[in-house]
Enzyme design. Structure first.
Site, short mmCIF file in Angstrom:
data_model
loop_
_atom_site.label_atom_id
_atom_site.label_comp_id
_atom_site.label_asym_id
_atom_site.label_seq_id
_atom_site.Cartn_x
_atom_site.Cartn_y
_atom_site.Cartn_z
N ASN A 152 0.82 -1.23 0.00
CA ASN A 152 0.00 0.00 0.00
C ASN A 152 0.85 1.27 0.00
OD1 ASN A 152 0.75 -0.60 2.63
ND2 ASN A 152 -1.08 0.29 3.53
N LYS A 175 12.42 -7.50 1.80
CA LYS A 175 11.51 -8.37 1.01
C LYS A 175 10.24 -7.57 0.80
CE LYS A 175 8.32 -10.91 0.92
NZ LYS A 175 7.12 -10.62 0.09
N GLU A 248 3.91 -3.83 12.58
CA GLU A 248 2.92 -2.76 12.40
C GLU A 248 1.79 -3.39 11.60
OE1 GLU A 248 0.62 -0.39 10.98
OE2 GLU A 248 2.22 0.46 9.74
N LEU A 249 0.68 -3.66 12.29
CA LEU A 249 -0.37 -4.48 11.69
C LEU A 249 -1.62 -3.65 11.41
CD1 LEU A 249 0.25 -7.52 14.05
CD2 LEU A 249 1.36 -6.98 11.89
N CYS A 282 -3.40 1.32 6.83
CA CYS A 282 -3.74 0.73 8.14
C CYS A 282 -4.36 1.76 9.07
CB CYS A 282 -2.54 0.07 8.79
SG CYS A 282 -1.01 0.34 8.00
N GLU A 381 -10.90 -4.80 9.87
CA GLU A 381 -10.25 -3.86 8.97
C GLU A 381 -10.76 -4.12 7.54
OE1 GLU A 381 -6.00 -4.35 8.23
OE2 GLU A 381 -5.83 -2.18 8.41
P1 ADP Z 1 -0.93 -7.11 2.84
O1 ADP Z 1 -2.27 -7.71 2.63
O2 ADP Z 1 -0.91 -5.78 3.46
O3 ADP Z 1 0.00 -7.28 1.68
P2 ADP Z 1 0.40 -9.33 4.02
O4 ADP Z 1 0.56 -9.52 5.47
O5 ADP Z 1 -0.27 -10.37 3.24
O6 ADP Z 1 -0.33 -7.95 3.99
O7 ADP Z 1 1.79 -9.04 3.33
C1 ADP Z 1 2.75 -8.16 3.84
C2 ADP Z 1 4.13 -8.69 3.49
O8 ADP Z 1 4.33 -9.91 4.20
C3 ADP Z 1 4.32 -9.02 2.03
O9 ADP Z 1 5.65 -8.70 1.67
C4 ADP Z 1 4.10 -10.53 2.00
O10 ADP Z 1 4.71 -11.19 0.92
C5 ADP Z 1 4.73 -10.94 3.31
N1 ADP Z 1 4.28 -12.22 3.85
C6 ADP Z 1 3.12 -12.89 3.60
N2 ADP Z 1 3.07 -14.04 4.31
C7 ADP Z 1 4.22 -14.11 5.04
C8 ADP Z 1 4.76 -15.03 6.00
N3 ADP Z 1 4.11 -16.14 6.35
N4 ADP Z 1 5.94 -14.74 6.58
C9 ADP Z 1 6.60 -13.62 6.26
N5 ADP Z 1 6.16 -12.71 5.35
C10 ADP Z 1 4.98 -12.94 4.75
#
Ligand code: ADP
Length: 481
Positions: A152, A175, A248-249, A282, A381
């Protein structure tokens, strides 16, 4: 960027990912595929972490003034590439070009801020009860950090981690989200141009599995994550060993419009913070509670202001207010939340459909009135352009009600009466509380969530502290008196 270019950066060199899986990047405004890239393999991830670990051995001792100069050089290089980074972002994320440019500007500002902070990391001398001893507290960098970021705000959310980590003396493996890999590539190209020592910043690519491998890698000392609550929880459960984490969720952020509010300002704030970036923030306002005396007028004015927002392809028409949703899963969630509210008796004020001239991932900003606490829009959310509105009579009761949420990221309130302002600012239990404005985030103040919205802080000195360890050194020197 053309298709299938090298998108991972390890130990100062660009390469293609070595995993067999190829991922596609699409322009959400047109549906057109704009790039295909190979995921990083386990060997790539390991090489990136090892390169960061090797670089840490020297980077941690680099004079902080020198590290600050590098951060400034990175900021200069990113500024020079601002328009390329911004158009790349709009193409893969969908936000209007002017907003993408603003975001890259904030990334530059963040790096400059942390360049300043780098030279302000200083210790303490602690008085000892006994003569002949000196206790000193020193700060040391944690080590190798993994920055796992969402789509986002694909530049800014890398920037918060990058600036603080490097200023503290940590090295980094980034990543980015699989939806926005190219913005990260452009940022790292600029970092490469700035001539940073090899291995200080590395970039791997791929979906959640790649993030998961990084999280579990034994040489990762700190995980800095921004993303969904579900993924944050998974990271907590799967990291497998004790590591430092900042998460940060998500949020389900409330707006309270008190009886004494300046209604015009509250309406403008509600529309901006509910719909900007298509609500994919968020800290977006999900749910509004409006004092009964202002409720009807609030709804009329919010509908009017929402109707003026221009929706379109933010690259072809950089002046639009809103672009498409970034992905189909996000749009499906929005539709599900709207349906749930309407099925449970909410009143549709505007939106809840695709704009007349567009399909695909475009969706009209939506306002729902007469919402109750059971509706998903008022408790989960939505992460989309939907505002649920309810009315209230008693301020203390509504403060208690909004606090009774698993989420505690940000809250917003409008009031002019001093007693109401004080009750709100004291009573709201959220990491950020914005009163009479909707832009709580400033780079030099801490930003973080409470309860299920996360742990740790970014921004400001607190953000830097998240990359530092304390060391107490007690020296017996024997000098008496
Ligand atoms: P959003 O819906 O905001 O993208 P996510 O939590 O799905 O939220 O993704 C945020 C980041 O976390 C992305 O870079 C995604 O690839 C990564 N991600 C998704 N699943 C995992 C996991 N199990 N462990 C670590 N990183 C992950």
């Amino acid at each position: 960027m053309s298709r299938s270019e090298h998108t991972q950066y390890i130990d100062g060199a660009w390469s293609q990912g070595n995993a067999t899986r190829q991922l596609d990047v699409a322009n959400p405004a047109t549906g057109e595929s704009i790039a295909v890239f190979a995921e990083s393999s386990s060997a790539d991830i390991d090489a990136a972490v090892r390169s960061a670990a090797a670089a840490f051995r020297t980077w941690r001792h680099v004079n902080p003034h020198r590290r600050a100069t590098w951060l400034q050089a990175m900021a200069d290089a990113i500024e020079a590439r601002l328009s390329t980074i911004a158009s790349t972002m709009t193409r893969e994320q969908g936000k209007p070009l002017s907003e993408a440019e603003g975001e890259v500007g904030k990334l530059v500002k963040t790096l400059r801020y942390y360049a300043g902070e780098a030279v302000r990391v200083c210790g303490q001398i602690i008085p000892n009860e006994d003569d002949g001893f000196q206790s000193q507290v020193e700060h040391e960098p944690i080590g190798v950090a993994a920055a796992i970021t969402p789509w986002n705000y694909p530049a800014e959310l890398i920037g918060w981690k990058l600036g603080a980590a490097l200023a503290a003396g940590c090295t980094l493996v980034i990543k980015p989200s699989e939806y926005t890999p190219l913005t990260a590539v452009e940022i790292v190209r600029a970092i490469d141009e700035a001539g940073l020592p090899n291995g200080v910043v590395n970039l791997v690519q791929g979906a959640g599995e790649v993030g998961g491998e990084l999280v579990r890698h034994p040489a990762i000392d700190k995980i800095a994550f921004t993303g969904s609550h579900a993924t944050g929880l998974r990271i907590y459960e799967t990291m497998g060993r004790i590591k430092s984490v900042s998460l940060e969720l998500g949020g389900n952020c409330p707006l309270i419009v008190a009886a004494s509010a300046d209604l015009e300002a509250a309406v403008a704030g509600a529309v901006r913070r509910s719909f900007r970036n298509m609500g994919q923030i968020c800290i977006a306002i999900n749910r509004a509670y409006v004092h009964r005396s202002l409720y009807d007028e609030f709804l009329v004015r919010v509908a009017e202001a929402t109707g003026k927002l221009r929706i379109g392809d933010g690259l072809a028409d950089p002046g639009v207010d809103l672009g498409p949703m970034t992905n189909a899963a996000g749009l499906a969630k929005v539709e599900a939340h709207v349906k749930d509210a309407l099925d449970r008796g909410a009143r549709l004020i505007c939106g809840a459909k695709a704009p007349d001239n567009r399909g695909g991932l475009f969706y009209e900003p939506t306002v729902l009135a007469d919402c109750d606490a059971d509706m998903r829009v008022m408790r989960d959310e939505t992460f989309g352009p939907v505002l649920g509105v309810a009315t209230f009579d008693d301020l203390d009761t509504v403060i208690e009600h909004v606090n009774d949420s698993p989420y505690g990221l940000a809250a917003y309130a409008y009031a002019t009466d001093l007693t109401e302002v004080y009750k709100l600012s004291r009573g709201l239990s959220f990491g950020s509380v914005a009163m009479n404005c909707v832009d709580a985030g400033i780079i030099n103040a801490p930003y973080g969530g409470r309860r299920q919205s996360g742990v740790g802080y970014e921004h400001g000195r607190a953000g830097l502290d998240g990359y530092l360890l304390y060391k107490h050194v007690r020296i017996k020197h024997g000098v008496q008196g």
